[in-house]
Design a protein around this motif. Structure first.
Motif, PDB file in Angstrom:
ATOM      1  N   LYS A  43       0.834  -1.209   0.000  1.00  0.00           N
ATOM      2  CA  LYS A  43       0.000   0.000   0.000  1.00  0.00           C
ATOM      3  C   LYS A  43       0.869   1.259   0.000  1.00  0.00           C
ATOM      4  O   LYS A  43       0.530   2.255  -0.639  1.00  0.00           O
ATOM      5  N   ALA A  44       1.980   1.225   0.715  1.00  0.00           N
ATOM      6  CA  ALA A  44       2.842   2.409   0.786  1.00  0.00           C
ATOM      7  C   ALA A  44       3.370   2.777  -0.589  1.00  0.00           C
ATOM      8  O   ALA A  44       3.464   3.968  -0.927  1.00  0.00           O
ATOM      9  N   PHE A  45       3.690   1.771  -1.390  1.00  0.00           N
ATOM     10  CA  PHE A  45       4.209   2.034  -2.739  1.00  0.00           C
ATOM     11  C   PHE A  45       3.116   2.585  -3.650  1.00  0.00           C
ATOM     12  O   PHE A  45       3.299   3.615  -4.307  1.00  0.00           O
ATOM     13  N   THR A  46       1.976   1.902  -3.718  1.00  0.00           N
ATOM     14  CA  THR A  46       0.913   2.336  -4.623  1.00  0.00           C
ATOM     15  C   THR A  46       0.367   3.708  -4.221  1.00  0.00           C
ATOM     16  O   THR A  46       0.035   4.526  -5.079  1.00  0.00           O
ATOM     17  N   THR A  47       0.288   3.956  -2.915  1.00  0.00           N
ATOM     18  CA  THR A  47      -0.190   5.262  -2.454  1.00  0.00           C
ATOM     19  C   THR A  47       0.806   6.363  -2.808  1.00  0.00           C
ATOM     20  O   THR A  47       0.422   7.444  -3.263  1.00  0.00           O
ATOM     21  N   ALA A  48       2.099   6.086  -2.607  1.00  0.00           N
ATOM     22  CA  ALA A  48       3.128   7.079  -2.939  1.00  0.00           C
ATOM     23  C   ALA A  48       3.114   7.399  -4.428  1.00  0.00           C
ATOM     24  O   ALA A  48       3.199   8.573  -4.824  1.00  0.00           O
ATOM     25  N   GLU A  49       2.987   6.391  -5.275  1.00  0.00           N
ATOM     26  CA  GLU A  49       2.938   6.617  -6.716  1.00  0.00           C
ATOM     27  C   GLU A  49       1.733   7.484  -7.093  1.00  0.00           C
ATOM     28  O   GLU A  49       1.839   8.378  -7.933  1.00  0.00           O
ATOM     29  N   SER A  50       0.601   7.213  -6.473  1.00  0.00           N
ATOM     30  CA  SER A  50      -0.601   8.005  -6.743  1.00  0.00           C
ATOM     31  C   SER A  50      -0.422   9.450  -6.294  1.00  0.00           C
ATOM     32  O   SER A  50      -0.792  10.390  -7.005  1.00  0.00           O
ATOM     33  N   GLN A  51       0.155   9.644  -5.099  1.00  0.00           N
ATOM     34  CA  GLN A  51       0.392  10.991  -4.587  1.00  0.00           C
ATOM     35  C   GLN A  51       1.374  11.760  -5.478  1.00  0.00           C
ATOM     36  O   GLN A  51       1.179  12.955  -5.736  1.00  0.00           O
ATOM     37  N   LEU A  52       2.411  11.075  -5.941  1.00  0.00           N
ATOM     38  CA  LEU A  52       3.394  11.721  -6.817  1.00  0.00           C
ATOM     39  C   LEU A  52       2.764  12.118  -8.151  1.00  0.00           C
ATOM     40  O   LEU A  52       3.027  13.205  -8.670  1.00  0.00           O
ATOM     41  N   LYS A  57       1.686  16.452 -11.362  1.00  0.00           N
ATOM     42  CA  LYS A  57       1.046  16.480 -12.683  1.00  0.00           C
ATOM     43  C   LYS A  57       1.273  17.810 -13.404  1.00  0.00           C
ATOM     44  O   LYS A  57       1.606  17.823 -14.598  1.00  0.00           O
ATOM     45  N   PRO A  58       1.123  18.968 -12.722  1.00  0.00           N
ATOM     46  CA  PRO A  58       1.383  20.232 -13.427  1.00  0.00           C
ATOM     47  C   PRO A  58       2.808  20.317 -13.980  1.00  0.00           C
ATOM     48  O   PRO A  58       3.020  20.832 -15.086  1.00  0.00           O
ATOM     49  N   VAL A  59       3.775  19.808 -13.225  1.00  0.00           N
ATOM     50  CA  VAL A  59       5.168  19.842 -13.681  1.00  0.00           C
ATOM     51  C   VAL A  59       5.346  18.921 -14.880  1.00  0.00           C
ATOM     52  O   VAL A  59       6.027  19.273 -15.854  1.00  0.00           O
ATOM     53  N   ARG A  60       4.736  17.753 -14.826  1.00  0.00           N
ATOM     54  CA  ARG A  60       4.854  16.808 -15.945  1.00  0.00           C
ATOM     55  C   ARG A  60       4.158  17.346 -17.188  1.00  0.00           C
ATOM     56  O   ARG A  60       4.596  17.085 -18.315  1.00  0.00           O
ATOM     57  N   ASP A  61       3.097  18.093 -16.976  1.00  0.00           N
ATOM     58  CA  ASP A  61       2.454  18.757 -18.121  1.00  0.00           C
ATOM     59  C   ASP A  61       3.395  19.801 -18.727  1.00  0.00           C
ATOM     60  O   ASP A  61       3.460  19.953 -19.962  1.00  0.00           O
ATOM     61  N   GLN A  62       4.135  20.522 -17.870  1.00  0.00           N
ATOM     62  CA  GLN A  62       5.110  21.496 -18.350  1.00  0.00           C
ATOM     63  C   GLN A  62       6.214  20.806 -19.156  1.00  0.00           C
ATOM     64  O   GLN A  62       6.650  21.313 -20.199  1.00  0.00           O
ATOM     65  N   PRO A 125      12.736  17.990  -8.890  1.00  0.00           N
ATOM     66  CA  PRO A 125      11.947  17.876  -7.661  1.00  0.00           C
ATOM     67  C   PRO A 125      11.116  16.590  -7.585  1.00  0.00           C
ATOM     68  O   PRO A 125      11.043  15.950  -6.522  1.00  0.00           O
ATOM     69  N   SER A 126      10.507  16.193  -8.700  1.00  0.00           N
ATOM     70  CA  SER A 126       9.696  14.974  -8.679  1.00  0.00           C
ATOM     71  C   SER A 126      10.558  13.728  -8.561  1.00  0.00           C
ATOM     72  O   SER A 126      10.171  12.750  -7.912  1.00  0.00           O
ATOM     73  N   ILE A 127      11.745  13.753  -9.173  1.00  0.00           N
ATOM     74  CA  ILE A 127      12.656  12.618  -9.061  1.00  0.00           C
ATOM     75  C   ILE A 127      13.124  12.449  -7.621  1.00  0.00           C
ATOM     76  O   ILE A 127      13.135  11.334  -7.074  1.00  0.00           O
ATOM     77  N   LEU A 128      13.490  13.552  -6.970  1.00  0.00           N
ATOM     78  CA  LEU A 128      13.923  13.483  -5.574  1.00  0.00           C
ATOM     79  C   LEU A 128      12.783  13.048  -4.651  1.00  0.00           C
ATOM     80  O   LEU A 128      12.999  12.278  -3.706  1.00  0.00           O
ATOM     81  N   ALA A 129      11.582  13.525  -4.932  1.00  0.00           N
ATOM     82  CA  ALA A 129      10.428  13.135  -4.122  1.00  0.00           C
ATOM     83  C   ALA A 129      10.174  11.635  -4.222  1.00  0.00           C
ATOM     84  O   ALA A 129       9.895  10.958  -3.222  1.00  0.00           O
ATOM     85  N   GLU A 130      10.275  11.104  -5.441  1.00  0.00           N
ATOM     86  CA  GLU A 130      10.072   9.667  -5.628  1.00  0.00           C
ATOM     87  C   GLU A 130      11.173   8.875  -4.933  1.00  0.00           C
ATOM     88  O   GLU A 130      10.897   7.867  -4.265  1.00  0.00           O
TER      89      GLU A 130
END
Length: 253
Positions: A43-52, A57-62, A125-130
């Motif tokens: 659950k910790a993995f799937t939840t973290a992926e969903s939160q990320l 999402k706005p950054v990935r859209d950029q 930032p998203s890479i470090l967060a993951e």
């Protein structure tokens, strides 16, 4: 098919899936576990992926917009380097353009370097967060595995593919997942100047490879379904044999 189901399909295609284990003692102290499968089921993995996915999402859209802009800006320059006009720049054409110091090639490299630098800054930032989330999950996995090892008196743990035959009781994957799920979430915001461990970086690379395979599987299945639908359509010519499909290039995360 949902992202998690496709991801699971890629995992199944790349490694032996663990068999559900009853809560009985291990055979002669030997156990098996598929580490990647266990962690990605947690659950910790799937939840973290969903939160990320939601948070960034706005950054990935950029990033997607910046990639599209580069492709648009580069189209005319690429056309001048594509000397045989086949719509692609071969290695030979690129080398020839560099050798003759083609100003269009120089401009193209400048645009590409600028795009890469901007995209890397956006991605960091998203890479470090993951990575931060993954490092927390790996620590939880270590503790969960040790808890099960102690409870079941396990002396040796092997990867499932290393076993030619073993009874179901040897596998402890489900037990470790259950232990992991006692902590269903982890933080995804790293502190300032945080740096990941090498183990965490390697794990992220493995996850990215599984995602790449998941995209390939999804693309191949979608293409196969389209072909089957076209063949089944009224009046459609039936092919003599199904053509080979080449998986589509995965979209960047």
């Amino acid at each position: 098919m949902t992202k998690n189901r496709v991801f699971a399909a890629a995992l199944a295609a790349s490694a032996a899936m663990a068999v559900a284990a009853p809560a009985s003692a291990q055979v002669a102290g030997i156990a098996t576990i598929n580490t990647m499968e266990v962690i990605t089921r947690a659950k910790a993995f799937t939840t973290a992926e969903s939160q990320l996915d939601t948070t960034y999402k706005p950054v990935r859209d950029q990033i997607q917009a910046r990639q599209t802009k580069f492709q648009t800006d580069a189209r005319a320059l690429i056309a001048t380097i594509d000397t045989n006009k086949d719509g692609q720049v071969s290695e030979a054409e690129e080398q020839a353009a560099a050798a003759r110091k083609d100003p269009n090639y120089t401009q193209l490299m400048t645009l590409q370097n600028q795009a890469n630098e901007e995209i890397q800054k956006l991605q960091m930032p998203s890479i470090l967060a993951e990575l931060f989330a993954f490092e927390k999950i790996l620590a939880l996995y270590d503790a969960a595995q040790m808890s099960v090892v102690n409870a079941r008196k396990v002396n040796v743990i092997l990867q499932p593919e290393a076993i030619v035959y073993a009874p179901d009781a040897v596998d402890i994957s489900d037990a470790v997942v259950a232990e992991l799920d006692k902590t269903p979430t982890v933080a995804i915001t790293p502190p300032a100047n945080w740096q990941p461990q090498q183990r965490t970086v390697q794990f992220q690379q493995q996850v990215n490879e599984l995602k790449r395979r998941a995209y390939q599987l999804a693309a191949a299945r979608a293409q196969q379904q389209q072909q089957q639908g076209a063949a089944a359509a009224p009046g459609a010519a039936r092919p003599a044999a199904a053509p080979a499909t080449k998986p589509a290039k995965p979209e960047p995360r």
